[in-house]
Design a protein around this motif. Structure first.
Motif, short mmCIF file in Angstrom:
data_model
loop_
_atom_site.label_atom_id
_atom_site.label_comp_id
_atom_site.label_asym_id
_atom_site.label_seq_id
_atom_site.Cartn_x
_atom_site.Cartn_y
_atom_site.Cartn_z
N LYS A 16 33.50 33.74 41.04
CA LYS A 16 33.27 35.09 40.53
C LYS A 16 34.15 36.04 41.34
CE LYS A 16 31.21 38.65 38.57
NZ LYS A 16 31.39 38.94 37.12
N ILE A 17 35.02 36.75 40.65
CA ILE A 17 35.91 37.69 41.33
C ILE A 17 35.67 39.08 40.78
CG2 ILE A 17 38.32 38.33 41.71
CD1 ILE A 17 38.99 35.33 41.52
N TYR A 18 35.41 40.02 41.66
CA TYR A 18 35.34 41.41 41.24
C TYR A 18 36.69 42.06 41.51
CZ TYR A 18 30.25 41.05 40.94
OH TYR A 18 28.98 40.70 40.60
N PRO A 19 37.39 42.47 40.46
CA PRO A 19 38.67 43.12 40.72
C PRO A 19 38.40 44.49 41.35
CG PRO A 19 38.29 42.76 38.36
CD PRO A 19 37.03 42.44 39.06
N ARG A 20 39.11 44.79 42.37
CA ARG A 20 38.97 46.10 43.01
C ARG A 20 40.32 46.76 43.00
NH1 ARG A 20 35.60 45.32 48.47
NH2 ARG A 20 37.40 44.05 48.88
N ARG A 21 40.38 47.98 42.53
CA ARG A 21 41.66 48.65 42.51
C ARG A 21 41.62 49.80 43.50
NH1 ARG A 21 42.69 49.92 36.73
NH2 ARG A 21 42.37 47.73 36.35
N LYS A 22 42.66 49.92 44.27
CA LYS A 22 42.73 51.04 45.22
C LYS A 22 43.48 52.17 44.56
CE LYS A 22 42.42 48.73 49.69
NZ LYS A 22 43.22 48.04 50.67
N GLY A 23 42.83 53.28 44.33
CA GLY A 23 43.51 54.43 43.73
C GLY A 23 43.79 54.19 42.26
N LEU A 24 44.50 55.10 41.64
CA LEU A 24 44.71 55.05 40.20
C LEU A 24 45.67 53.92 39.84
CD1 LEU A 24 43.87 56.33 37.62
CD2 LEU A 24 45.69 58.02 37.90
N PHE A 25 46.78 53.82 40.56
CA PHE A 25 47.77 52.80 40.22
C PHE A 25 47.89 51.77 41.33
CE2 PHE A 25 49.02 56.84 38.28
CZ PHE A 25 48.91 56.46 36.94
N GLY A 26 46.90 51.76 42.21
CA GLY A 26 46.97 50.92 43.39
C GLY A 26 47.02 49.44 43.05
N LYS A 27 47.36 48.66 44.02
CA LYS A 27 47.45 47.23 43.78
C LYS A 27 46.07 46.61 43.84
CE LYS A 27 49.56 44.27 46.19
NZ LYS A 27 50.29 43.40 47.02
N GLY A 28 45.90 45.51 43.15
CA GLY A 28 44.62 44.82 43.12
C GLY A 28 44.27 44.25 44.48
N ASP A 29 42.99 44.42 44.87
CA ASP A 29 42.52 43.86 46.12
C ASP A 29 41.18 43.24 45.74
OD1 ASP A 29 41.68 43.32 48.68
OD2 ASP A 29 40.98 45.37 49.02
N ASP A 30 41.24 42.00 45.22
CA ASP A 30 40.05 41.43 44.60
C ASP A 30 39.02 41.02 45.63
OD1 ASP A 30 41.34 41.86 42.31
OD2 ASP A 30 41.92 39.78 41.95
N PHE A 31 37.75 41.16 45.23
CA PHE A 31 36.67 40.70 46.07
C PHE A 31 36.13 39.40 45.48
CE2 PHE A 31 32.05 40.59 46.91
CZ PHE A 31 32.13 40.35 48.25
N VAL A 32 36.22 38.33 46.27
CA VAL A 32 35.77 37.04 45.78
C VAL A 32 34.31 36.87 46.16
CG1 VAL A 32 36.17 34.57 45.81
CG2 VAL A 32 38.08 36.15 46.08
N ALA A 33 33.42 37.03 45.17
CA ALA A 33 31.99 36.93 45.46
C ALA A 33 31.55 35.48 45.50
CB ALA A 33 31.19 37.68 44.40
N LEU A 34 32.14 34.65 44.65
CA LEU A 34 31.85 33.22 44.66
C LEU A 34 33.17 32.48 44.62
CD1 LEU A 34 28.93 32.70 42.12
CD2 LEU A 34 28.81 32.74 44.60
N ASP A 35 33.29 31.49 45.50
CA ASP A 35 34.56 30.80 45.60
C ASP A 35 34.32 29.31 45.35
OD1 ASP A 35 37.03 29.85 46.16
OD2 ASP A 35 37.07 30.50 48.26
N ASP A 36 34.42 28.90 44.10
CA ASP A 36 34.42 27.50 43.75
C ASP A 36 33.18 26.77 44.27
OD1 ASP A 36 35.36 25.16 42.71
OD2 ASP A 36 36.66 24.70 44.42
N ILE A 37 32.01 27.19 43.81
CA ILE A 37 30.80 26.52 44.30
C ILE A 37 30.24 25.57 43.25
CG2 ILE A 37 30.22 28.51 45.78
CD1 ILE A 37 27.78 28.88 43.91
N SER A 38 29.67 24.49 43.72
CA SER A 38 29.08 23.48 42.85
C SER A 38 27.75 23.04 43.44
CB SER A 38 29.98 22.26 42.72
OG SER A 38 31.26 22.63 42.26
N PHE A 39 26.75 22.93 42.59
CA PHE A 39 25.48 22.33 43.04
C PHE A 39 24.71 21.86 41.82
CE2 PHE A 39 24.63 26.90 42.62
CZ PHE A 39 23.49 26.92 41.83
#
Lengths: 336, 278, 337
Positions: A16-39
Motif C-alpha cells: 500500500k503506497i500513499y502518494p505524497r506530493r510536496k507543493g503544487l508541482f513538487g516531486k512525488g515522495d511516496d509513503f509506503v504503508a505496507l511493503d510486500d506483506i504476506s500472511f
C-alpha cells in the motif's frame, strides 16, 4: 466452498503506497504503508498482528477487509479475491468477514438503539425472518457476549466502554462470520474490562470456531490470545511465528525489543535489548528499516532489504543474522 | 424531545418560537373572521388611521383594510419561506450528501461553484434572476431556493465528510452496507440538527428576500397583498401616514427576528457543547 | 522513611451538578510521598486518580460546584510547610512549575503549538528563576540534552507539531524539570506512546530522579508500568484509596481483594504460556460515582463478599503492617486463607 484445509484468509505480497506530493508541482515522495506483506489465517485460528503506531498493522487489517484500496498484492478469502468477486460472492464475503474497531464510542451510530444496531446487519443481508425469529437471534447474540436483553431499547451513550465493545461484537456475530478482524479492540478499555473482552474473544473462537485477526500494540495481550503472531515494523512483517516459540526465542531483534519494552508485571526490566530511540529521517535509504535502532546491526544490514527467511516450524523472520540467539521472556520455561 | 426542552430553556429561542407561532396562527385563522377582503377597495374610507371606522389597523390609499392585507401578505411570505426552505433543503441535502460522501472531482467542481456563487451579493443575483422570470410566488420560491440550497449543501457536505470516516460508518460498510444505506440511515440522521438550523434560518432569509423583491416590484404583483409591496406603496405617504410603512415593516421584523431567534437557539440546543463555548 | 515531602489527609472532591445528584469523585484519600520516592497511583476509570492529582495542583475548575476538602501538606523546604488545598491561587501559581511540576498524558495539547520549544521552556525559566532570555535559552538547550534529545540546539527552534509524540513528551519532562522541582506529578505520561518509547521515557524518569532526587507521583492504569517505576503503590477504587503498600508487597501479596484481582487481570508471560486459559476477571463493572454501593464499594464484585458485613458499613483504611495499609474488613481472614 474451497478446500477446507486451505487457509481462510491468504494475503499475498500486499503493498500500500500513499502518494505524497510536496507543493503544487513538487516531486512525488511516496509513503509506503505496507511493503510486500504476506500472511495466512487458518479456519478457527487466531493470528495476532503487533507493531507500533505507523507500522501498518491497521492498514493491513482494513485492506484484508476490503474497506481500503490496495496498491498491489492479493487478498484471498476462501480462495477468492474480494477485488474480483461478483455481486453474490461479495455479499457472502461481507457477511462472513466482520470487523471490530478500537474505539467502542465511535463505532456505534449514536442515533440508534441496540436493537436497531443489531438488526442492521440482518436487514443489510436480507436475513430478516419475521419479528419473533429476529428477536430470538438478537437475544442469542447478546447472550453470547454476556449482555441481558433488557438493554435492547437503550442508546450507545448509556453504556460503558466495555459494554459498547460487547455490543459491537454482538453485532458482528449476527451474521455468523467465519473471520473477525479486531483492530485494537481492547486497547481503549480499562484493565479489568480488557481481560473480560479478551476472554470473550477466546470464547468465540472456541465455541463458534471463528478465526480472528487480533491487531494490537500490547504484546502480552496478543500473546495470550494468539496462536501465531506477526510482528510489523514500518510496513513490513519482520517476524511471524508460533506465539510460544516467539516469546521463547524471538528471531528478530525488533521483536525482542518489543518484548523487553512491553511491561508485563512479571517481566524483568531492561537487559541488553533496552529500547532505543526510533530513528528519525535517517533510515529508509535501502537496507533494513530497523537497522538504526538495532544493537546487532552489521554492515550487510545496510546493503539491501533483508529477505524473509523460512525457519523450522513455519517461523519466518526478516533478519539477516541467522546465528543470533536472543532469549525471550519465556526462555527456559517452555517445558513447563 | 430533549432538544425541544433545551430549546425552550433558551429565553430568546422560546420568545422567537412564540412570535412565529402567533404570526402563523393569526394569518391562517384570523382572515375568515374579519369582515373585509384584502382586495376590497373602499374609496370613501382612505387613509383611515388605526382604530377608526371599524378598521383595527386603518386603511390604505385606496381604502383597503390594512390588517387583512397584512395577514394575507404575511401568509404569502411564510408560505414562500416554507416552500423555498423545503426545496432548498431537499436539493441541498441531496447534493451536499453526494459530494460529501463521494468526494473526488464532483465535490471539487460543485463546491467551487457554490463558493463562487455565494461570493456574489445575493440580492443582486436575486434581482437579476427575478427580472428574467415571470413575476409571482413560484418564481420567487424558485430563485430564493436557487441561492439557499447552496448554504444547505455546504453544511451537509461538511458534516457528511466529517462523519464519513467515523468508525460507525466504516463498521456498517464493512458489513456490506450500500452507499444509499450509509447516507440515509447512518449519516443523515446524525446531522438532522445542523440541517434544521440552516433550514430555519433559510425560512427567515426567504421571507426577507421576498420582501426585497416585491418591494422593488419584481415579486408578488399588485393587487395581491405582499409585505414588500405594501412597504413600497407606503413610501409616498411616509410623512402623513407613517403607519402604512411601519406596520408591514413590523410584521417582517417579527417573522425574521422570531425565526432567527429559533434558529440560533436550535444551534445551541442541538449541540449542547457548542452552547457552552458560545 | 524520614518526614514525607507530601502528606495528603482526607482529600475529598465533590462535583455538585445543578440538576442530579452530586458526584463524589474522591472520598477521603490519605497517603504520603517521601522525598525522592516514586508513588504510583493506580486505578481504573472513575477511580478518582486523576482528580486527586488535579486537586493537589489546584487545577480543578474553580467555583461552580467543585468542593475540595482535606489537607495536603507539602514541604517546600526544610523549614516551610504549606497546605496545597488552602493556598491562595497566586501562591499556588508561584509553586506550580517551580516546586511542584506536572506532566500530562497528551503532550500535544499541553504544549502551545504556535511557540517554539525554546520559547516555552524559556518562559518557565524566566517566570520562576528570573533568568534573562539568553541564559534561559542556553539552559533550555541544556535541559533538552538531559532528557536525551539529539540535537537540542536545533530542537529549541522547532514547533511542537514538528516533533514526534515521544520527543514531545521528553520536552514536557524537560519543562517540568526546568526548575528542579521537589515533586513531579505525572498523569498517565506514557499512555499515548508506543511501548518502546514508553520504556525509554520510564528509564529517563528513573535516571533523572536519581540525579535530581525529586519525588514522583505517577498516575497510571498500567500495572506493568507500576512494577517498573514505583517504590510504592496506592490503589484507588471508586474514589477511595483501597490499598497502599511498597511496590513488591503490593504486587506479590496484595491484601485488598480488588487490588489482588486487578493485578491478576493483566496478561503476564505465564498467561501466554498457559495456552487458551482464560484471564481472571472482575465480574460486573465499576459503579457509577453517583450511586456507589452501601458498605464497601467493591462488595458487589468481590469474591470474598460476606453479607451483613461487607454491605453494612464502609471499612476504613487500616495498617496491616508497617507501611502497608488496606481498606477491607476481612483482610485478615482472607490472608489466612
Amino acid at each position: 466452498m474451497a478446500d477446507p484445509t486451505a487457509p481462510l484468509l491468504d494475503v499475498r505480497n500486499l503493498t500500500k503506497i500513499y502518494p505524497r506530493r510536496k507543493g503544487l508541482f513538487g516531486k512525488g515522495d511516496d509513503f509506503v504503508a505496507l511493503d510486500d506483506i504476506s500472511f495466512t489465517v487458518a479456519r478457527g485460528e487466531v493470528l495476532g498482528i503487533v507493531g507500533e503506531s505507523g507500522s501498518g498493522k491497521s492498514t493491513a487489517g482494513r485492506i484484508a477487509m476490503d474497506i481500503l484500496p490496495r496498491t498491489s498484492g492479493q487478498v484471498l478469502f476462501d480462495g477468492v479475491d474480494p477485488d474480483g468477486m461478483d455481486r453474490r460472492q461479495r455479499r457472502a464475503f461481507r457477511r462472513r468477514a466482520q470487523m471490530i474497531f478500537q474505539d467502542p464510542y465511535a463505532s456505534l451510530n449514536p442515533r440508534m438503539t441496540v436493537e436497531q444496531l443489531l438488526r442492521t446487519p440482518l436487514a443489510l443481508h436480507g436475513l430478516t425472518a419475521g419479528p419473533a425469529e429476529d428477536r430470538r437471534k438478537l437475544v442469542a447474540a447478546l447472550d453470547l457476549v454476556g449482555l441481558p436483553e433488557t438493554l435492547l431499547n437503550r442508546y450507545p451513550h448509556e453504556f460503558s466502554g466495555g459494554q459498547r465493545q460487547r455490543i459491537n461484537i454482538a453485532r458482528a456475530l449476527m451474521l455468523d462470520p467465519a473471520l473477525v478482524v479486531a483492530d485494537e479492540a481492547v486497547s481503549a478499555l480499562d484493565v479489568s474490562v480488557q481481560a473480560q473482552v479478551v476472554n470473550l474473544f477466546m470464547d468465540l473462537r472456541e465455541r463458534l470456531g471463528i478465526a480472528i485477526v487480533f491487531i494490537a500494540h500490547d504484546l502480552p495481550v496478543v500473546g495470550v490470545i494468539s496462536d501465531r503472531i506477526a510482528v510489523m515494523y514500518r510496513g513490513r512483517i519482520v517476524e511471524l511465528g508460533e506465539t510460544v516459540a516467539m516469546f521463547t526465542r524471538p528471531r528478530h531483534p525488533y521483536t525482542a525489543m518489543l518484548l523487553n519494552a512491553a511491561p508485563a508485571p512479571d517481566s524483568a526490566p531492561a537487559g541488553p535489548m533496552a529500547a532505543r530511540l526510533p530513528a528519525e529521517e535517517t533510515d529508509g535509504a535501502g537496507g533494513c528499516a530497523f537497522r538504526p535502532r538495532c544493537p546487532f546491526a552489521i554492515a550487510a544490514c545496510a546493503t539491501g532489504k533483508p529477505p524473509v527467511r523460512m525457519l523450522e516450524g513455519g517461523h519466518m523472520t526478516a533478519c539477516l543474522r541467522d546465528e543470533l540467539v536472543i532469549d525471550g521472556p519465556l526462555a527456559g520455561q517452555s517445558c513447563r | 424531545m430533549h432538544t425541544f426542552r433545551r430549546l425552550m430553556k433558551i429565553r430568546t429561542a422560546s420568545a422567537g418560537l412564540v412570535m412565529v407561532a402567533v404570526l402563523a396562527v393569526a394569518c391562517t385563522l384570523l382572515p375568515p373572521l374579519l369582515p373585509y377582503d384584502p382586495l376590497e377597495i373602499d374609496l370613501h374610507h382612505r387613509f383611515l388611521p388605526p382604530l377608526s371606522g371599524g378598521h383595527v389597523l386603518g386603511t390604505d390609499e385606496i381604502g383597503r383594510d390594512t390588517l387583512v392585507r397584512l395577514l394575507a401578505g404575511a401568509r404569502t411570505s411564510l408560505l414562500i419561506g416554507l416552500s423555498a426552505m423545503v426545496l432548498s433543503t431537499v436539493t441541498g441535502c441531496l447534493t451536499g450528501g453526494l459530494t460529501g460522501f463521494h468526494g473526488g472531482w464532483t465535490r471539487r467542481v460543485l463546491m467551487r461553484i457554490v463558493d463562487s456563487v455565494l461570493c456574489f451579493p445575493t440580492i443582486f443575483l436575486l434581482l437579476t434572476l427575478a427580472s428574467f422570470g415571470q413575476p409571482g410566488a413560484p418564481t420567487i420560491v424558485g430563485i430564493v431556493s436557487l441561492v439557499a440550497w447552496m448554504e444547505v449543501s455546504r453544511v451537509v457536505d461538511g458534516q457528511v465528510r466529517a462523519l464519513r470516516g467515523r468508525e460507525f460508518v466504516i463498521a456498517v460498510e464493512a458489513m456490506g452496507a450500500s452507499g444509499v444505506h450509509m447516507l440515509l440511515r447512518e449519516l443523515l440522521p446524525n446531522i438532522t440538527g445542523a440541517i434544521i438550523v440552516v433550514s430555519t434560518l433559510n425560512v427567515a432569509r426567504a421571507i426577507l428576500m421576498e420582501a426585497y423583491v416585491s418591494y422593488l416590484g419584481n415579486g408578488i404583483q399588485p393587487p395581491q397583498p405582499s409585505l414588500g409591496a405594501m412597504l413600497n406603496d407606503a413610501q409616498e405617504y411616509l410623512r402623513p401616514d407613517p403607519w402604512l410603512a411601519i406596520l408591514p415593516g413590523l410584521v417582517i421584523a417579527i417573522a425574521v427576528i422570531g425565526l432567527n431567534f429559533v434558529g440560533d437557539g436550535l444551534r445551541l440546543a442541538v449541540d449542547p457543547r457548542q452552547g457552552r463555548r458560545a | 522513611m524520614s518526614r514525607p515531602i507530601l502528606s495528603v489527609r482526607k482529600l475529598a472532591v465533590t462535583f455538585a451538578q445543578g440538576s442530579g445528584p452530586d458526584i463524589p469523585a474522591v472520598e477521603g484519600a490519605s497517603f504520603d510521598v517521601g522525598a525522592g520516592e516514586t508513588v504510583a497511583i493506580v486505578g481504573e476509570s472513575s477511580s478518582g486518580k486523576s482528580v486527586t492529582a488535579m486537586a493537589l495542583l489546584g487545577l480543578l475548575p474553580a467555583g461552580a460546584g467543585t468542593i475540595v476538602s482535606g489537607q495536603a501538606l507539602f514541604r517546600r523546604d526544610e523549614a516551610h510547610e504549606v497546605d496545597l488545598l488552602a493556598l491562595p491561587e497566586r501562591e499556588m501559581r508561584a509553586l506550580r512549575g517551580r516546586d511542584i511540576s506536572m506532566v500530562f498524558q497528551d503532550p500535544m495539547t499541553s504544549l502551545n503549538p504556535v511557540l517554539t520549544i525554546g520559547e516555552q521552556i524559556a518562559e518557565v525559566l524566566t517566570t520562576h528563576d528570573g533568568l534573562t532570555r539568553r541564559q534561559a535559552r542556553a539552559t533550555a538547550v541544556d535541559l533538552l540534552a538531559r532528557v536525551g534529545l539529539r540535537d537540542p540546539g536545533q530542537i529549541v527552534s522547532h514547533y511542537p507539531g514538528q516533533l514526534s509524540g515521544g520527543m514531545r513528551q521528553r520536552v514536557m519532562i524537560a519543562m517540568a524539570l526546568a526548575c528542579r522541582p521537589r515533586l513531579l506529578i505525572a498523569d498517565e505520561p506514557t499512555t499515548a506512546l508506543d511501548v518502546t518509547v514508553q520504556a525509554q521515557i520510564l528509564a529517563l524518569l528513573r535516571q533523572l530522579q536519581a540525579e535530581m532526587g525529586m519525588a514522583i507521583i505517577f498516575i497510571t492504569h498500567n500495572i506493568g508500568v507500576v512494577a517498573q517505576i514505583s517504590d510504592r503503590v496506592v490503589v484507588m477504587y471508586s474514589g477511595q484509596v483501597v490499598e497502599n503498600a511498597p511496590v513488591r508487597d503490593a504486587l506479590d501479596g496484595p491484601l485488598m481483594p480488588y487490588s489482588s484481582v486487578l493485578f491478576r487481570t493483566v496478561p503476564t508471560y505465564d498467561a501466554v504460556l498457559a495456552r487458551r486459559r482464560r484471564l481472571p476477571t472482575i465480574p460486573g463493572h465499576v459503579p457509577d460515582p453517583r450511586h456507589r454501593p452501601q458498605g464497601c464499594t467493591f462488595h458487589p464484585r468481590c469474591a470474598h463478599f460476606r453479607p451483613g458485613v461487607c454491605d453494612m458499613f464502609r471499612p476504613s483504611l487500616e495498617a496491616a503492617r508497617e507501611g502497608h495499609e488496606v481498606r477491607c474488613v476481612r483482610w485478615q481472614e482472607i490472608a489466612r486463607g
